[in-house]
Design a protein around this motif. Structure first.
Motif, PDB file in Angstrom:
ATOM      1  N   LEU A 180      15.323  -0.706   6.836  1.00  0.00           N
ATOM      2  CA  LEU A 180      13.963  -1.248   6.712  1.00  0.00           C
ATOM      3  C   LEU A 180      13.090  -0.306   5.889  1.00  0.00           C
ATOM      4  O   LEU A 180      12.280  -0.751   5.065  1.00  0.00           O
ATOM      5  CB  LEU A 180      13.353  -1.464   8.097  1.00  0.00           C
ATOM      6  N   ALA A 181      13.249   1.001   6.079  1.00  0.00           N
ATOM      7  CA  ALA A 181      12.470   1.969   5.304  1.00  0.00           C
ATOM      8  C   ALA A 181      12.766   1.834   3.815  1.00  0.00           C
ATOM      9  O   ALA A 181      11.860   1.889   2.972  1.00  0.00           O
ATOM     10  CB  ALA A 181      12.779   3.385   5.782  1.00  0.00           C
ATOM     11  N   ARG A 182      14.028   1.651   3.471  1.00  0.00           N
ATOM     12  CA  ARG A 182      14.392   1.481   2.055  1.00  0.00           C
ATOM     13  C   ARG A 182      13.820   0.178   1.488  1.00  0.00           C
ATOM     14  O   ARG A 182      13.417   0.122   0.326  1.00  0.00           O
ATOM     15  CB  ARG A 182      15.913   1.505   1.895  1.00  0.00           C
ATOM     16  N   ALA A 183      13.792  -0.870   2.311  1.00  0.00           N
ATOM     17  CA  ALA A 183      13.215  -2.142   1.856  1.00  0.00           C
ATOM     18  C   ALA A 183      11.729  -1.981   1.551  1.00  0.00           C
ATOM     19  O   ALA A 183      11.226  -2.511   0.549  1.00  0.00           O
ATOM     20  CB  ALA A 183      13.433  -3.218   2.910  1.00  0.00           C
ATOM     21  N   VAL A 184      11.019  -1.250   2.395  1.00  0.00           N
ATOM     22  CA  VAL A 184       9.594  -0.984   2.146  1.00  0.00           C
ATOM     23  C   VAL A 184       9.433  -0.194   0.853  1.00  0.00           C
ATOM     24  O   VAL A 184       8.557  -0.479   0.027  1.00  0.00           O
ATOM     25  CB  VAL A 184       8.978  -0.213   3.338  1.00  0.00           C
ATOM     26  N   HIS A 185      10.285   0.799   0.663  1.00  0.00           N
ATOM     27  CA  HIS A 185      10.230   1.624  -0.553  1.00  0.00           C
ATOM     28  C   HIS A 185      10.444   0.774  -1.807  1.00  0.00           C
ATOM     29  O   HIS A 185       9.685   0.874  -2.775  1.00  0.00           O
ATOM     30  CB  HIS A 185      11.292   2.717  -0.461  1.00  0.00           C
TER      31      HIS A 185
ATOM     32  N   ASP B 190       2.264  13.588  -3.593  1.00  0.00           N
ATOM     33  CA  ASP B 190       2.007  12.212  -4.024  1.00  0.00           C
ATOM     34  C   ASP B 190       3.220  11.358  -3.670  1.00  0.00           C
ATOM     35  O   ASP B 190       4.043  11.030  -4.518  1.00  0.00           O
ATOM     36  CB  ASP B 190       1.736  12.171  -5.525  1.00  0.00           C
ATOM     37  N   PHE B 191       3.368  11.016  -2.404  1.00  0.00           N
ATOM     38  CA  PHE B 191       4.466  10.177  -1.950  1.00  0.00           C
ATOM     39  C   PHE B 191       4.112   9.570  -0.601  1.00  0.00           C
ATOM     40  O   PHE B 191       3.245  10.063   0.118  1.00  0.00           O
ATOM     41  CB  PHE B 191       5.786  10.970  -1.843  1.00  0.00           C
ATOM     42  N   ARG B 192       4.789   8.450  -0.284  1.00  0.00           N
ATOM     43  CA  ARG B 192       4.627   7.834   1.025  1.00  0.00           C
ATOM     44  C   ARG B 192       5.531   8.554   2.030  1.00  0.00           C
ATOM     45  O   ARG B 192       6.629   9.002   1.684  1.00  0.00           O
ATOM     46  CB  ARG B 192       5.012   6.356   0.973  1.00  0.00           C
ATOM     47  N   ILE B 193       5.059   8.618   3.272  1.00  0.00           N
ATOM     48  CA  ILE B 193       5.880   9.169   4.349  1.00  0.00           C
ATOM     49  C   ILE B 193       6.210   8.045   5.324  1.00  0.00           C
ATOM     50  O   ILE B 193       5.322   7.342   5.815  1.00  0.00           O
ATOM     51  CB  ILE B 193       5.158  10.314   5.081  1.00  0.00           C
ATOM     52  N   ILE B 194       7.510   7.849   5.554  1.00  0.00           N
ATOM     53  CA  ILE B 194       7.982   6.914   6.568  1.00  0.00           C
ATOM     54  C   ILE B 194       8.777   7.718   7.585  1.00  0.00           C
ATOM     55  O   ILE B 194       9.654   8.505   7.213  1.00  0.00           O
ATOM     56  CB  ILE B 194       8.858   5.800   5.972  1.00  0.00           C
ATOM     57  N   VAL B 195       8.454   7.560   8.857  1.00  0.00           N
ATOM     58  CA  VAL B 195       9.196   8.257   9.906  1.00  0.00           C
ATOM     59  C   VAL B 195       9.909   7.224  10.772  1.00  0.00           C
ATOM     60  O   VAL B 195       9.512   6.055  10.832  1.00  0.00           O
ATOM     61  CB  VAL B 195       8.272   9.139  10.778  1.00  0.00           C
TER      62      VAL B 195
ATOM     63  N   GLN C 105       8.556   1.315  -6.333  1.00  0.00           N
ATOM     64  CA  GLN C 105       8.731   2.720  -6.640  1.00  0.00           C
ATOM     65  C   GLN C 105      10.133   2.974  -7.191  1.00  0.00           C
ATOM     66  O   GLN C 105      11.039   2.160  -7.030  1.00  0.00           O
ATOM     67  CB  GLN C 105       8.491   3.568  -5.380  1.00  0.00           C
ATOM     68  N   ASP C 106      10.278   4.129  -7.832  1.00  0.00           N
ATOM     69  CA  ASP C 106      11.562   4.524  -8.402  1.00  0.00           C
ATOM     70  C   ASP C 106      12.617   4.548  -7.298  1.00  0.00           C
ATOM     71  O   ASP C 106      12.467   5.234  -6.287  1.00  0.00           O
ATOM     72  CB  ASP C 106      11.414   5.913  -9.033  1.00  0.00           C
ATOM     73  N   MET C 107      13.714   3.802  -7.507  1.00  0.00           N
ATOM     74  CA  MET C 107      14.768   3.714  -6.501  1.00  0.00           C
ATOM     75  C   MET C 107      15.320   5.079  -6.153  1.00  0.00           C
ATOM     76  O   MET C 107      15.692   5.352  -5.011  1.00  0.00           O
ATOM     77  CB  MET C 107      15.891   2.811  -7.033  1.00  0.00           C
ATOM     78  N   THR C 108      15.374   5.987  -7.139  1.00  0.00           N
ATOM     79  CA  THR C 108      15.961   7.302  -6.918  1.00  0.00           C
ATOM     80  C   THR C 108      15.022   8.241  -6.173  1.00  0.00           C
ATOM     81  O   THR C 108      15.418   9.348  -5.814  1.00  0.00           O
ATOM     82  CB  THR C 108      16.346   7.953  -8.258  1.00  0.00           C
ATOM     83  N   ARG C 109      13.798   7.821  -5.948  1.00  0.00           N
ATOM     84  CA  ARG C 109      12.813   8.679  -5.288  1.00  0.00           C
ATOM     85  C   ARG C 109      12.663   8.369  -3.804  1.00  0.00           C
ATOM     86  O   ARG C 109      11.609   8.626  -3.212  1.00  0.00           O
ATOM     87  CB  ARG C 109      11.452   8.537  -5.984  1.00  0.00           C
ATOM     88  N   PHE C 110      13.699   7.792  -3.209  1.00  0.00           N
ATOM     89  CA  PHE C 110      13.736   7.645  -1.748  1.00  0.00           C
ATOM     90  C   PHE C 110      14.545   8.824  -1.222  1.00  0.00           C
ATOM     91  O   PHE C 110      15.752   8.926  -1.442  1.00  0.00           O
ATOM     92  CB  PHE C 110      14.386   6.327  -1.343  1.00  0.00           C
TER      93      PHE C 110
ATOM     94  N   THR D 146       0.859  -1.185   0.000  1.00  0.00           N
ATOM     95  CA  THR D 146       0.000   0.000   0.000  1.00  0.00           C
ATOM     96  C   THR D 146       0.898   1.237   0.000  1.00  0.00           C
ATOM     97  O   THR D 146       1.265   1.752   1.062  1.00  0.00           O
ATOM     98  CB  THR D 146      -0.930   0.000   1.228  1.00  0.00           C
ATOM     99  N   PRO D 147       1.277   1.729  -1.180  1.00  0.00           N
ATOM    100  CA  PRO D 147       2.362   2.717  -1.302  1.00  0.00           C
ATOM    101  C   PRO D 147       2.066   4.110  -0.775  1.00  0.00           C
ATOM    102  O   PRO D 147       2.941   4.973  -0.866  1.00  0.00           O
ATOM    103  CB  PRO D 147       2.631   2.747  -2.812  1.00  0.00           C
ATOM    104  N   ARG D 148       0.917   4.369  -0.213  1.00  0.00           N
ATOM    105  CA  ARG D 148       0.659   5.688   0.348  1.00  0.00           C
ATOM    106  C   ARG D 148       0.366   5.630   1.846  1.00  0.00           C
ATOM    107  O   ARG D 148       0.069   6.660   2.461  1.00  0.00           O
ATOM    108  CB  ARG D 148      -0.503   6.381  -0.382  1.00  0.00           C
ATOM    109  N   THR D 149       0.463   4.444   2.443  1.00  0.00           N
ATOM    110  CA  THR D 149       0.239   4.319   3.888  1.00  0.00           C
ATOM    111  C   THR D 149       1.454   4.829   4.652  1.00  0.00           C
ATOM    112  O   THR D 149       2.583   4.468   4.365  1.00  0.00           O
ATOM    113  CB  THR D 149      -0.030   2.853   4.270  1.00  0.00           C
ATOM    114  N   THR D 150       1.198   5.677   5.651  1.00  0.00           N
ATOM    115  CA  THR D 150       2.282   6.213   6.485  1.00  0.00           C
ATOM    116  C   THR D 150       2.785   5.124   7.428  1.00  0.00           C
ATOM    117  O   THR D 150       1.999   4.393   8.036  1.00  0.00           O
ATOM    118  CB  THR D 150       1.782   7.413   7.303  1.00  0.00           C
TER     119      THR D 150
END
Length: 451
Positions: free
Chosen positions: A183-188, A279-284, A193-198, A165-169
Motif C-alpha cells: 500500500l505504501a508503494r501504491a501511494v508513492h 524534501d520527501f514524504r514519510i510513510i510509517v 514520484q520517481d519510482m526509484t525514490r521509494f 498530497t506528496p508531503r503528507t505523513t
C-alpha cells in the motif's frame, strides 16, 4: 539491438555520407542518409531510427539546431555529432543540450564503431530499464490492488486521496502480512514520484547502534570504522518517499531525531553539525498498537501524534474473506508465468477450505500457500491436500455421546440453503476419502445425492 540497428547519417557532403554509410553497413548496421537537417527530420517522421549521426556545420540548419528539433520530437533518440577541430567548443555546448557524444573529423573508422556500439548498448539498457520501471509501477499501482470488500475499499479510497498530497505523513497499521508496504508503494506511485525514490528501512531489523547511521548517514570519523562519508536513507529518498517499516520497534533514543525530522523537515548526519533539508514524504507502518506502546513507555506520545496525521488501517484477511477468490486467481496467474505451468485452477473444496481458514499470516500466508500448491500439483486442479491446511477449521468433532458438530463460515452474499448443502456434501466426501457410498451412509442419504 546493436547489429541491424537503424542509423541516420546527416551531412551536407555526399562523399562523407558515402564513407560513413560504408563503414556502418560493413559492420552490419542498416543506414540511411540525409543531406541536411530538413531532410533528416522528414526521414525521422517516416521511419523509426535507433541513432542519429549528424555533422555540426551545415547550411540552413546546423547540427545544434537539428539536435534541438530531434530532442523535442524524439527525446529518447541518441544523437552524435561530427565536428572539426575548430568547432569542438560548439560540440561540447551541444552535449550540454542533450547530444550523447561527438566524433572528430577526419573520421576514424574504429572510433566511429566504438561510439556507435556504446550508444546503442546504452539505449538498449535504457529501454530495458524503462520497461522494468513500467512493470514495477503497474505491479504496485492502485489498479493492481485487488479487493471487493467494502472495508478494504474504504482504505484504498482514502489512500488514493492522500497520494495527491506528496508531503503528507502517512501511518499504515495492520497485522503482519496484510500488505502494508504494498500500500505504501501504491501511494508513492500515485503521487507521480520517481519510482526509484521509494526507500524502505525496517526499524526492527537493524541494530540500535547502526540504525541512526543507516537512516541519516554519517561523516568520516563519526565513529570507529567510519573512514568515509556515507549517505543515509534520507538522502536517497530525496524527492520521493521514505518508508519506515515496523516504526513501533524504533529505539527510544532515536525517536527525538525522527520527531525533529518530521517537525522541522531537516536532519543531520551522524558526526556533523550541519542540517540538511528533507524534501520527501514519510510513510510509517507497524503491526503494533502505538497508543498502547505510548502507555507502556516504549514510544513517545508526541511522535505518535506527529506520525498519526493520516492513519490507514488495513483489515486482516479473515475480515474480508470475499477477497480470497480474487486474490487466489491473481496469485495463480503470477505462478503460471513464473513457474511455467498451466495451473488449471483451484477446486471448490480447496477454495472452501481456504474461505474457512483464519489466515493469521494474512495475504502473505495465502500467497505462500498457493505457491507451494502450484509447485506440487501436476496439471490438475488444486485440491485440499495440496494446501497444507489443517481441516480443523471445519470443526468436526465426535464426542463420546456420538454427536457430530460442523461449523461453516459464509459471507452474507454467498450464504444460502444450497451453499450449506454443498458444504455438507463436500465435508462428507472429505471425511470418507471421496468414497460416495461411505459418504452417503454417513449422511444417511441416497448415493444419488452425489450426482
Amino acid at each position: 539491438m546493436s547489429r541491424g540497428a537503424q542509423i541516420l547519417v546527416v551531412d551536407d557532403k555526399q562523399s562523407f555520407r558515402f564513407m560513413v554509410k560504408g563503414y556502418l553497413e560493413d559492420a552490419g548496421y542498416q543506414t540511411n542518409c540525409a543531406a541536411h537537417g530538413v531532410e533528416a527530420l522528414a526521414k525521422l517522421e517516416q521511419s523509426p531510427f535507433d541513432l542519429v549521426l549528424s555533422d555540426m556545420v551545415m547550411p540552413e540548419m546546423d547540427g545544434a539546431m537539428l539536435l534541438r528539433k530531434v530532442r523535442s520530437l524524439h527525446p529518447q533518440l541518441p544523437f552524435v555529432l561530427f565536428t572539426a577541430h575548430g568547432s569542438i567548443d560548439s560540440a561540447v555546448a551541444a552535449m550540454k543540450e542533450g547530444a550523447a557524444d561527438f566524433l572528430l573529423k577526419p573520421l576514424n573508422q574504429a572510433e566511429l564503431l566504438v561510439v556507435v556500439e556504446r550508444q546503442l548498448e546504452h539505449t538498449c539498457l535504457q529501454v530495458s530499464y524503462n520497461r522494468m520501471l513500467e512493470s514495477e509501477q503497474e505491479k504496485f499501482s492502485f489498479q493492481n490492488l485487488l479487493s471487493t470488500a467494502p472495508i478494504m475499499g474504504r482504505v484504498l479510497a482514502a489512500a488514493q486521496k492522500v497520494a495527491a498530497t506528496p508531503r503528507t505523513t502517512v501511518a499504515i497499521f495492520g497485522e503482519s502480512g496484510v500488505g502494508k508496504e504494498v500500500l505504501a508503494r501504491a501511494v508513492h506511485i500515485a503521487s507521480k514520484q520517481d519510482m526509484t525514490r521509494f526507500v524502505a528501512i525496517n526499524c526492527a531489523a537493524i541494530p540500535e547502534t547502526l540504525l541512526e547511521s543507516e537512516l541519516f548517514g554519517h561523516v568520516r570519523g563519526a565513529f570507529t570504522g567510519a573512514d568515509r562519508d556515507r549517505q543515509g536513507k534520507c538522502s536517497r529518498a530525496e524527492g520521493g518517499t521514505l518508508f519506515l517499516d515496523e516504526i513501533g520497534d524504533m529505539p527510544l533514543s532515536l525517536q527525538p531525531k525522527l520527531l525533529r525530522l518530521l517537525e522541522e523537515r531537516t536532519y543531520g548526519k551522524l558526526g556533523s553539525d550541519q542540517q540538511v533539508s528533507a524534501d520527501f514524504r514519510i510513510i510509517v507502518a507497524t503491526h503494533r498498537n502505538l497508543d498502547e506502546c505510548c502507555q507502556q513507555g516504549s514510544f513517545r506520545r508526541d511522535l505518535y501524534h506527529r506520525l498519526n496525521i493520516f492513519p490507514l488501517t488495513i483489515p486482516p484477511l479473515r475480515e474480508r474473506r470475499e477477497d480470497i477468490p480474487q486474490l487466489t486467481e491473481h496469485f495463480l496467474n503470477d505462478f503460471r508465468q513464473h513457474l511455467g505451468k498451466a495451473l488449471p485452477g483451484i477446486s471448490q473444496a480447496a477454495l472452501n477450505l481456504m474461505l474457512d481458514h483464519d489466515w493469521p499470516g494474512n495475504v502473505r500466508e495465502l500467497r505462500n500457500l498457493l505457491e507451494y500448491a502450484s509447485i506440487v500439483t501436476n496439471g490438475e486442479l488444486i485440491q485440499p491436500e495440496h494446501l497444507r491446511l489443517q481441516l480443523a477449521p471445519l470443526d468436526h468433532e465426535e464426542s463420546d455421546a456420538g454427536r457430530v458438530m460442523l461449523n461453516f463460515n459464509f459471507s452474507a452474499e454467498e450464504f444460502s440453503l444450497d451453499a450449506v448443502n454443498r458444504r455438507v456434501i463436500e465435508w462428507a466426501l472429505e471425511k470418507c476419502d471421496n468414497n460416495k457410498s461411505s459418504a452417503a451412509r454417513l449422511l444417511k442419504a441416497s448415493r444419488k445425492l452425489f450426482y
